[in-house]
Design a protein around this motif. Sequence first.
Motif: not given
Length: 207
Positions: A146-156, A189-207
């Motif tokens: 939490i302490e390591s990831l929080y600054p990334l979320f805040y800065e983002g 998640w091992k197969e097509h990982m990058e694509w699945k991670v992209e989908i996952l991150l859409r929940m926090i992405s503003a773009r």
Amino acid sequence: MKINMAPLNNEQIEQKKNERKAQIMRAAIKVFADNGIKLTKISMIAKEAKVSHGLVYHYFNSKDEILSESLEWAIEEKKADQVFHDLKESQNSPLEQIKQFTQFAFTESDTEITSSVFRIMQNLSSSNGLPDHLKDLVEKAGQFYIESLYPLFYEGQKTGEIIQGDTEELLGVYLTILSSIMADDPSFWKEHMEWKVEILLRMISAR
């Protein structure tokens, strides 16, 4: 010609023991991460460590003890610190660093135990009835992430890459989803990982 080997002194014997124990704990971390806590058997750990079943019991009394000591050993190695240091040094945007961390969380490596520890911790965080010492270990590790990831979320959020709202709550949702995935079927998640991670991150992405 017969060569007489000099007997090991006490210091060398102790070093050998520590090396063998570390070999077993490294194997245990990988097996627990790959198979989950409940499905892991001591025989599986022995096979991964390439030692006998009996030798594992020479160092540990039970599977719970292996889990506890292996996690404590891995955390004390402080390799997770290096992961976040490397992310920061990459100078990528906050969202890209979160993406890299997410991919790292699902990645298996024979030489890198940090991702395996993270997967085990996320699995344990959704478990009930943990012994107190494991509960404390999970809470300690959870606080570190939490302490390591929080600054990334805040800065983002400041740069407009990440959606607005309560930063801590958003990070909590992200980690809860990771925990759920790892407790269920991380192999998906091992197969097509990058694509699945992209989908996952859409929940926090503003773009």
